[in-house]
Design an enzyme around this catalytic site. Structure first.
Site, mmCIF file in Angstrom:
data_model
loop_
_atom_site.group_PDB
_atom_site.id
_atom_site.type_symbol
_atom_site.label_atom_id
_atom_site.label_comp_id
_atom_site.label_asym_id
_atom_site.label_seq_id
_atom_site.Cartn_x
_atom_site.Cartn_y
_atom_site.Cartn_z
ATOM 1 N N ARG A 71 0.878 -1.223 -0.019
ATOM 2 C CA ARG A 71 -0.063 -0.010 0.075
ATOM 3 C C ARG A 71 0.971 1.213 -0.119
ATOM 4 O O ARG A 71 0.777 2.201 -0.972
ATOM 5 C CB ARG A 71 -0.696 0.001 1.077
ATOM 6 C CG ARG A 71 -2.105 -0.945 1.331
ATOM 7 C CD ARG A 71 -2.863 -1.231 2.315
ATOM 8 N NE ARG A 71 -3.344 -0.071 2.694
ATOM 9 C CZ ARG A 71 -4.066 0.059 4.167
ATOM 10 N NH1 ARG A 71 -3.796 -1.042 4.960
ATOM 11 N NH2 ARG A 71 -4.512 0.939 4.530
ATOM 12 N N GLN A 102 -9.901 8.518 9.507
ATOM 13 C CA GLN A 102 -9.688 7.261 9.636
ATOM 14 C C GLN A 102 -8.580 6.551 8.789
ATOM 15 O O GLN A 102 -7.951 5.706 9.098
ATOM 16 C CB GLN A 102 -10.858 6.394 9.545
ATOM 17 C CG GLN A 102 -12.067 6.687 10.186
ATOM 18 C CD GLN A 102 -13.417 6.173 9.792
ATOM 19 O OE1 GLN A 102 -13.668 4.951 9.844
ATOM 20 N NE2 GLN A 102 -13.957 6.879 9.006
ATOM 21 N N VAL A 104 -5.095 6.469 6.947
ATOM 22 C CA VAL A 104 -3.602 6.146 7.411
ATOM 23 C C VAL A 104 -2.764 6.635 6.239
ATOM 24 O O VAL A 104 -1.323 6.518 6.083
ATOM 25 C CB VAL A 104 -3.119 4.885 7.750
ATOM 26 C CG1 VAL A 104 -3.919 4.354 8.963
ATOM 27 C CG2 VAL A 104 -3.150 3.865 6.501
ATOM 28 N N HIS A 120 -6.588 6.194 13.197
ATOM 29 C CA HIS A 120 -5.973 4.790 12.914
ATOM 30 C C HIS A 120 -4.387 4.827 12.678
ATOM 31 O O HIS A 120 -3.987 3.947 12.069
ATOM 32 C CB HIS A 120 -6.738 4.011 11.948
ATOM 33 C CG HIS A 120 -8.245 3.842 12.260
ATOM 34 N ND1 HIS A 120 -9.226 3.626 11.394
ATOM 35 C CD2 HIS A 120 -8.885 4.000 13.493
ATOM 36 C CE1 HIS A 120 -10.599 3.713 12.300
ATOM 37 N NE2 HIS A 120 -10.026 3.496 13.341
ATOM 38 N N THR A 189 -17.156 7.989 4.258
ATOM 39 C CA THR A 189 -16.830 6.681 4.951
ATOM 40 C C THR A 189 -18.097 5.836 5.135
ATOM 41 O O THR A 189 -19.262 6.229 4.912
ATOM 42 C CB THR A 189 -16.529 7.349 6.439
ATOM 43 O OG1 THR A 189 -16.134 6.057 7.285
ATOM 44 C CG2 THR A 189 -17.472 8.129 7.072
ATOM 45 N N SER A 190 -17.836 4.586 4.932
ATOM 46 C CA SER A 190 -19.260 3.857 5.149
ATOM 47 C C SER A 190 -19.709 3.611 6.612
ATOM 48 O O SER A 190 -20.769 3.079 7.043
ATOM 49 C CB SER A 190 -18.698 2.323 4.819
ATOM 50 O OG SER A 190 -17.829 1.841 5.668
ATOM 51 N N ASN A 214 -21.177 11.496 0.086
ATOM 52 C CA ASN A 214 -21.087 9.985 -0.330
ATOM 53 C C ASN A 214 -21.869 9.612 -1.505
ATOM 54 O O ASN A 214 -22.864 10.143 -1.624
ATOM 55 C CB ASN A 214 -21.326 8.988 0.808
ATOM 56 C CG ASN A 214 -20.808 7.853 0.741
ATOM 57 O OD1 ASN A 214 -20.807 7.137 -0.308
ATOM 58 N ND2 ASN A 214 -20.117 7.134 1.608
#
Ligand code: BV8
Length: 242
Positions: A71, A102, A104, A120, A189-190, A214
């Site tokens: 990643r 959230q 990174v 996170h 975001t979900s 979204n």
């Protein structure tokens, strides 16, 4: 998103003094970063949530690092998009402005945002397995997996894995800001990962205007003030235009 919805969202933001921006993988999608629940959310046949679990790291640190360095190599080639930039530029327009992410990937920082809580962690940092000492790990691919620190101690990614507690104080500071804000913008975001998903709910419970951006409805949609359908790169710049 309708014009009326856009006008209403702009009014909420124009009236706000304290703003919290809560973001997930969707804000980085237009930069070319795969989301967690998108079609490409598996690695070597493993769901992302398994590859990012404490269990894998404890079993096989090298494989865990192959996932994160894969990643990092992807992220090395991407840049912040119009949504990251609009958020960074809006920061100085408000008395209080905080990004709670959230993600990174470090793209908010790259876009120029200053006040950020990384709930996170960050994929460009490592942490000593024994000492907990933090290390910046800018180069990718990493020459050796796992990377090693002082006294040759193995280093782990400085991210929060599934099954792990969030960094001390990060959630509490974000929750406090959410409870004090006038407007909370929820981007990409979900809303299925906890305890992070409690942040927009804390803002709503404190009476703030919660505005979701979204392309799809999410677990948070029933709980927000306004849900704007569309991509972050198209909508977010329009919200702060005024
Ligand atoms: C913990 C770092 C205490 C690593 C991440 C309560 C209920 C149920 C489960 C739990 C619970 N409490 C705890 C759990 C377990 C677990 C959890 O929440 N599981 C979920 C999956 C059910 N939580 C934990 O383990 C947390 N720790 O609770 O510790 C504890 C300890 C032991 C036992 C119990 C409790 C730690 C969670 C943090 C894990 N680490 N990331 C890494 O990055 O690899 S989470 C990771 O996944 C991301 O950081 C992010 O948070 C999450 C992905 O979610 P999203 O960002 O929302 O991304 P997603 O792909 O889901 O959605 C993208 C959205 O964008 C979609 O809606 C899409 O429509 C939209 N989109 C797409 N394109 C665009 C767009 N939007 C706008 N514009 C576009 N262009």
């Amino acid at each position: 998103m309708t014009d009326d919805q856009l006008k209403l969202a702009r009014r909420y933001l124009a009236q706000a003094k304290r703003v919290v921006i809560f973001t997930g993988a969707g804000i980085s999608a237009e930069s070319g970063v795969p989301t967690f629940r998108g079609s490409d959310a598996t690695w070597k046949g493993m769901p992302a949530a398994v590859a990012s679990s404490l269990g894998l790291l404890e079993q096989d640190l090298t494989t865990a690092w192959e996932w994160f360095d894969y990643r990092r190599t992807l992220l090395k080639a991407v840049s912040p998009n119009a949504a990251h930039v609009a958020v960074a530029q809006a920061e100085s327009c408000f008395a209080e402005f905080l990004v709670v992410t959230q993600n990174v990937d470090g793209l908010h920082q790259k876009a120029g945002s200053k006040h950020i809580i990384e709930l996170h962690g960050n994929i460009w940092r490592g942490r000593g397995l024994r000492t907990g000492k933090r290390y910046d790990l800018p180069e990718t691919p990493l020459p050796t997996l796992p990377p090693r620190g002082d006294a040759d101690e193995p280093i782990r990614p400085d991210v929060v894995l599934f099954g792990e507690m969030l960094p001390a104080g990060a959630f509490e500071e974000a929750e406090l800001a959410a409870m004090r804000c006038d407007a909370c913008l929820v981007i990409g975001t979900s809303g299925v990962v906890y305890p992070a998903a409690l942040i927009p709910l804390a803002a709503r419970d404190a009476g703030a205007a919660v505005i979701e951006v979204n392309p799809e409805a999410t677990d948070l949609t029933p709980h927000v003030t306004l849900s704007l359908r569309g991509r972050a790169g198209d909508i977010v710049p329009q919200l702060f235009e005024a």
